[in-house]
Motif scaffolding. Structure first.
Motif, PDB file in Angstrom:
ATOM      1  N   SER A  52       0.857  -1.182   0.000  1.00 15.30           N
ATOM      2  CA  SER A  52       0.000   0.000   0.000  1.00 15.30           C
ATOM      3  C   SER A  52       0.893   1.231   0.000  1.00 15.30           C
ATOM      4  CB  SER A  52      -0.907  -0.006   1.237  1.00 15.30           C
ATOM      5  OG  SER A  52      -1.669   1.186   1.318  1.00 15.30           O
ATOM      6  N   ARG A  53       0.542   2.207  -0.853  1.00 14.66           N
ATOM      7  CA  ARG A  53       1.322   3.432  -0.954  1.00 14.66           C
ATOM      8  C   ARG A  53       0.372   4.602  -1.170  1.00 14.66           C
ATOM      9  NH1 ARG A  53       6.591   3.535  -2.661  1.00 14.66           N
ATOM     10  NH2 ARG A  53       6.275   1.546  -3.720  1.00 14.66           N
ATOM     11  N   VAL A  54       0.608   5.683  -0.447  1.00 15.09           N
ATOM     12  CA  VAL A  54      -0.224   6.875  -0.577  1.00 15.09           C
ATOM     13  C   VAL A  54       0.688   8.086  -0.721  1.00 15.09           C
ATOM     14  CG1 VAL A  54      -2.039   8.293   0.442  1.00 15.09           C
ATOM     15  CG2 VAL A  54      -2.009   5.833   0.878  1.00 15.09           C
ATOM     16  N   SER A  55       0.377   8.942  -1.697  1.00 15.91           N
ATOM     17  CA  SER A  55       1.158  10.153  -1.928  1.00 15.91           C
ATOM     18  C   SER A  55       0.231  11.362  -1.886  1.00 15.91           C
ATOM     19  CB  SER A  55       1.858  10.096  -3.293  1.00 15.91           C
ATOM     20  OG  SER A  55       2.670   8.950  -3.393  1.00 15.91           O
ATOM     21  N   ALA A  56       0.756  12.469  -1.373  1.00 12.50           N
ATOM     22  CA  ALA A  56      -0.037  13.693  -1.299  1.00 12.50           C
ATOM     23  C   ALA A  56       0.858  14.893  -1.556  1.00 12.50           C
ATOM     24  CB  ALA A  56      -0.702  13.814   0.065  1.00 12.50           C
ATOM     25  N   PHE A  57       0.306  15.881  -2.216  1.00  9.71           N
ATOM     26  CA  PHE A  57       0.983  17.142  -2.492  1.00  9.71           C
ATOM     27  C   PHE A  57       0.247  18.215  -1.718  1.00  9.71           C
ATOM     28  CE2 PHE A  57       2.853  20.630  -4.754  1.00  9.71           C
ATOM     29  CZ  PHE A  57       4.027  20.137  -5.320  1.00  9.71           C
ATOM     30  N   MET A 103      -2.564  24.256   9.528  1.00  4.69           N
ATOM     31  CA  MET A 103      -1.188  24.039   9.122  1.00  4.69           C
ATOM     32  C   MET A 103      -1.127  23.734   7.623  1.00  4.69           C
ATOM     33  SD  MET A 103      -0.144  21.622  12.357  1.00  4.69           S
ATOM     34  CE  MET A 103       1.608  21.504  12.068  1.00  4.69           C
ATOM     35  N   ILE A 104      -2.143  23.071   7.136  1.00  9.24           N
ATOM     36  CA  ILE A 104      -2.267  22.753   5.714  1.00  9.24           C
ATOM     37  C   ILE A 104      -3.318  23.668   5.103  1.00  9.24           C
ATOM     38  CG2 ILE A 104      -2.869  20.989   4.032  1.00  9.24           C
ATOM     39  CD1 ILE A 104      -1.972  18.877   6.048  1.00  9.24           C
ATOM     40  N   VAL A 105      -2.946  24.353   4.013  1.00  6.64           N
ATOM     41  CA  VAL A 105      -3.871  25.256   3.328  1.00  6.64           C
ATOM     42  C   VAL A 105      -4.738  24.493   2.345  1.00  6.64           C
ATOM     43  CG1 VAL A 105      -4.034  27.275   1.814  1.00  6.64           C
ATOM     44  CG2 VAL A 105      -2.246  27.164   3.550  1.00  6.64           C
ATOM     45  N   ASP A 106      -4.129  23.607   1.611  1.00  8.60           N
ATOM     46  CA  ASP A 106      -4.828  22.840   0.588  1.00  8.60           C
ATOM     47  C   ASP A 106      -3.965  21.635   0.262  1.00  8.60           C
ATOM     48  OD1 ASP A 106      -6.682  22.061  -1.254  1.00  8.60           O
ATOM     49  OD2 ASP A 106      -6.351  23.722  -2.651  1.00  8.60           O
ATOM     50  N   GLY A 107      -4.519  20.713  -0.484  1.00 10.95           N
ATOM     51  CA  GLY A 107      -3.727  19.548  -0.844  1.00 10.95           C
ATOM     52  C   GLY A 107      -4.462  18.625  -1.789  1.00 10.95           C
ATOM     53  N   ALA A 108      -3.700  17.695  -2.350  1.00  9.88           N
ATOM     54  CA  ALA A 108      -4.259  16.680  -3.236  1.00  9.88           C
ATOM     55  C   ALA A 108      -3.639  15.349  -2.893  1.00  9.88           C
ATOM     56  CB  ALA A 108      -3.996  17.042  -4.698  1.00  9.88           C
ATOM     57  N   ILE A 109      -4.452  14.355  -2.665  1.00 13.34           N
ATOM     58  CA  ILE A 109      -3.986  12.993  -2.436  1.00 13.34           C
ATOM     59  C   ILE A 109      -4.101  12.233  -3.748  1.00 13.34           C
ATOM     60  CG2 ILE A 109      -4.367  10.844  -1.159  1.00 13.34           C
ATOM     61  CD1 ILE A 109      -5.503  12.515   1.125  1.00 13.34           C
ATOM     62  N   ALA A 124      -4.427  24.330  -7.053  1.00 19.98           N
ATOM     63  CA  ALA A 124      -4.724  25.653  -7.594  1.00 19.98           C
ATOM     64  C   ALA A 124      -4.482  26.743  -6.563  1.00 19.98           C
ATOM     65  CB  ALA A 124      -6.180  25.704  -8.081  1.00 19.98           C
ATOM     66  N   GLU A 125      -4.668  26.413  -5.282  1.00 24.10           N
ATOM     67  CA  GLU A 125      -4.524  27.385  -4.210  1.00 24.10           C
ATOM     68  C   GLU A 125      -3.081  27.896  -4.140  1.00 24.10           C
ATOM     69  OE1 GLU A 125      -5.905  29.649  -0.959  1.00 24.10           O
ATOM     70  OE2 GLU A 125      -7.063  28.304  -2.255  1.00 24.10           O
ATOM     71  N   PRO A 126      -2.871  29.223  -4.207  1.00 25.28           N
ATOM     72  CA  PRO A 126      -1.497  29.748  -4.102  1.00 25.28           C
ATOM     73  C   PRO A 126      -0.942  29.565  -2.696  1.00 25.28           C
ATOM     74  CG  PRO A 126      -3.081  31.549  -4.090  1.00 25.28           C
ATOM     75  CD  PRO A 126      -3.862  30.293  -4.381  1.00 25.28           C
ATOM     76  N   ALA A 127       0.348  29.308  -2.614  1.00 26.69           N
ATOM     77  CA  ALA A 127       1.010  29.135  -1.321  1.00 26.69           C
ATOM     78  C   ALA A 127       2.498  29.372  -1.515  1.00 26.69           C
ATOM     79  CB  ALA A 127       0.758  27.737  -0.759  1.00 26.69           C
ATOM     80  N   LYS A 128       3.201  29.701  -0.423  1.00 25.64           N
ATOM     81  CA  LYS A 128       4.646  29.915  -0.488  1.00 25.64           C
ATOM     82  C   LYS A 128       5.417  28.616  -0.332  1.00 25.64           C
ATOM     83  CE  LYS A 128       4.729  34.676   1.263  1.00 25.64           C
ATOM     84  NZ  LYS A 128       5.258  35.575   2.325  1.00 25.64           N
ATOM     85  N   HIS A 129       4.779  27.611   0.267  1.00 22.66           N
ATOM     86  CA  HIS A 129       5.495  26.387   0.616  1.00 22.66           C
ATOM     87  C   HIS A 129       4.652  25.164   0.270  1.00 22.66           C
ATOM     88  CE1 HIS A 129       7.957  29.177   2.917  1.00 22.66           C
ATOM     89  NE2 HIS A 129       6.859  29.592   3.539  1.00 22.66           N
ATOM     90  N   PHE A 130       5.333  24.135  -0.228  1.00 19.83           N
ATOM     91  CA  PHE A 130       4.658  22.886  -0.562  1.00 19.83           C
ATOM     92  C   PHE A 130       5.435  21.704   0.001  1.00 19.83           C
ATOM     93  CE2 PHE A 130       3.533  25.915  -3.864  1.00 19.83           C
ATOM     94  CZ  PHE A 130       2.149  25.780  -3.931  1.00 19.83           C
ATOM     95  N   VAL A 131       4.730  20.628   0.230  1.00 14.83           N
ATOM     96  CA  VAL A 131       5.336  19.394   0.706  1.00 14.83           C
ATOM     97  C   VAL A 131       4.811  18.240  -0.134  1.00 14.83           C
ATOM     98  CG1 VAL A 131       5.423  17.725   2.587  1.00 14.83           C
ATOM     99  CG2 VAL A 131       5.735  20.144   3.079  1.00 14.83           C
ATOM    100  N   LEU A 132       5.714  17.415  -0.613  1.00 11.84           N
ATOM    101  CA  LEU A 132       5.343  16.149  -1.263  1.00 11.84           C
ATOM    102  C   LEU A 132       5.605  15.046  -0.254  1.00 11.84           C
ATOM    103  CD1 LEU A 132       4.569  14.264  -3.546  1.00 11.84           C
ATOM    104  CD2 LEU A 132       6.853  14.557  -4.511  1.00 11.84           C
ATOM    105  N   ILE A 133       4.566  14.374   0.138  1.00  6.54           N
ATOM    106  CA  ILE A 133       4.675  13.363   1.181  1.00  6.54           C
ATOM    107  C   ILE A 133       4.274  12.005   0.608  1.00  6.54           C
ATOM    108  CG2 ILE A 133       2.340  13.970   1.984  1.00  6.54           C
ATOM    109  CD1 ILE A 133       3.117  13.088   4.753  1.00  6.54           C
ATOM    110  N   GLU A 134       5.011  10.977   1.005  1.00  8.31           N
ATOM    111  CA  GLU A 134       4.650   9.625   0.573  1.00  8.31           C
ATOM    112  C   GLU A 134       4.808   8.668   1.741  1.00  8.31           C
ATOM    113  OE1 GLU A 134       5.020   8.280  -3.514  1.00  8.31           O
ATOM    114  OE2 GLU A 134       6.542   6.879  -2.786  1.00  8.31           O
TER     115      GLU A 134
END
Length: 483
Positions: free
Chosen positions: A218-223, A309-315, A273-283
């Motif tokens: 099982s593997r899950v990724s989110a941006f 802490m999280i503004v927006d994201g996509a799994i 689509a949501e603008p942000a200064k910082h992003f995290v790619l998590i897996e």
């Protein structure tokens, strides 16, 4: 007859390449920062042929420069311009010697491409976790010689943690055979660890026994777009708590890094689509078929959103979407190149200091960088930050970056030193960072490294001018005594 010609005359013609069109592919480094010359490229077919080459070079005091996939960033495999140093490539040594599934180990020749090792492990329903952007071309011998990091270090460690044993040819031509894939072995010094990260300066790695793992079921990724850089480490801790430490990757990407890439490669898609200064790619990944990993990530996501802490994201809802996320991350360096290149700072600090370093480093560039742009990304889980400075849009990049390297880079490295960090996190020293080692390195460690080099390679034939400067030991002994 020159000394290197005497060496070449005693070698099988089948392993000697004299065609300068082929040799030229190895005499300029990946970043095109260093260019040298070499009269020949040697391509041995076995460890015994490597040993014969090294023995002859030692007898005739001919320098030998090992080359792998030529994907390094510090000029560690580039010969000098004397046209007397011979190149040696293990590209013909690509045998998978053994896969021991019950022992979770694989033994391979050093010329194996990293992705080929992934495939060999997968055929046995196992996994080798070292993962790099250059894995389709880099060789495992080069990964070992530079102690490569990769994007899965948070869970599996770096190359040093994945090597069980090595086979190597020492500077006098002797073969050190320490390939036993034992987990516990306390028979004296762990000599193979001395060769990891030595960049071919103490010998040539010809084979390795490596750790394997069960593959992910099982593997899950989110941006994710995050609210503030100070939330970076608390979010990592939260993700690990929710997943039972199943997090394999936690990659930081600044908005500027993303914008630089997307401006030049519009075919790549913005995940959020949501603008942000910082992003995290998590897996996160697990080999357990019963751990509901997707539910754990969704709960982590909801908790992070509720605490703002999280503004927006996509799994990722598919393997293709997961690959799209990683495609963005792996092309960030290309975005810098397409925007005129950058002055790179491959640094590391304590994981707990990662966000603070980014804040303080950014403030330094804002103050002294004369409008420079910053591309910041890295491996949050091991404190490795790629803090890269680019010229402002419309400014002559080469001239500006040269000034930045003398005016701003020392301030960044001073900050790293004050935070007890490292000026070389995963790229090694090569020839590019020898001056940084003189300024920020430990003189006692440097002195010991030079002593090891002098004992094992007194004739300085193994990749001279890399990792350890050619100054004699006594000069640093005086330096140490004066501290």
């Amino acid at each position: 007859m020159t000394t290197y010609e005497q060496v070449l005359a005693k070698l099988p013609a089948e392993i000697v390449v004299l065609d300068q069109d082929i040799i030229g592919g190895y005499t300029t480094d990946f970043r095109k920062k260093y260019t040298g010359k070499s009269p020949a490229l040697l391509r041995p077919r076995s460890t015994e042929e490597v040993a014969e080459i090294v023995k002859l070079c030692n007898e005739h005091s001919v320098a030998l420069v090992p080359v792998g996939g030529n994907t390094g960033y510090c000029g560690g495999t580039t010969p000098d311009d004397s046209d007397e140093q011979l190149l040696i490539s293990l590209q013909r040594m690509k045998k998978i010697r053994e896969v021991d599934g019950d022992n979770l180990s694989i033994t391979v020749d050093a010329g194996c491409i990293l992705s080929e090792i992934h495939d060999a492990a997968a055929q046995e329903k196992l996994m080798f976790p070292l993962s790099l952007g250059s894995q389709q071309s880099c060789q495992i011998g080069g990964n070992i010689s530079t102690n490569a990091g990769g994007v899965s270090a948070i869970r599996y460690g770096i190359t040093r943690d994945l090597v069980l044993g090595l086979e190597a040819v020492l500077p006098d031509g002797q073969i050190l055979s320490n390939l036993s894939p034992l987990r516990k072995d306390n028979r004296g010094y762990a000599l193979h660890q001395l060769l990891i990260g030595a960049e071919g300066s103490l010998g040539i790695v010809t084979a390795a026994s490596l750790r394997l793992f069960l593959p992910a079921s099982s593997r899950v990724s989110a941006f994710l777009a995050i609210n503030d850089i100070s939330d970076l480490i608390p979010l990592l801790a939260k993700a690990q708590q929710y997943t039972g430490e199943a997090i394999t990757s936690f990659e930081y990407i600044s908005n500027t890094s993303l914008e630089l890439l997307l401006a030049k490669k519009p075919e790549l898609r913005r995940p959020i689509a949501e603008p942000a200064k910082h992003f995290v790619l998590i897996e996160a990944a697990t080999s357990s078929p019963i751990l509901p990993l997707d539910q754990a990530i969704e709960a982590f996501f909801e908790d992070g959103m509720s605490e703002e802490m999280i503004v927006d994201g996509a799994i990722a809802s598919s393997e293709q979407q997961r690959l799209d996320f990683w495609n963005l991350r792996e092309h960030i360096p290309e975005g810098e190149v397409l925007n005129g290149g950058s002055v790179k700072h491959d640094v590391s600090v304590r994981t707990s200091d990662t966000a603070r370093f980014i804040e303080l480093g950014t403030a330094l560039v804002d103050r002294f960088g004369r409008g420079a742009r910053l591309s910041i990304y890295g491996h949050v889980g091991d404190g490795n930050v790629h803090f890269n400075v680019l010229a402002p849009a419309g400014v002559n990049a080469s001239m500006f970056l040269e000034e930045i390297s003398t005016e701003v880079s020392p301030r960044i490295y001073d900050l790293v030193a004050k935070m007890d960090g490292s000026f070389s996190a995963e790229y090694g020293l090569g020839q590019d960072k020898l001056s940084l080692d003189q300024t920020y390195g430990d003189p006692i460690k440097r002195n010991l490294m030079r002593k090891f080099k002098n004992v094992l390679d007194p004739r300085e034939i193994m990749n001279p001018g890399k990792v350890v400067s050619s100054r004699n030991v006594m000069s640093d002994e005086k330096e140490v005594q004066c501290l």
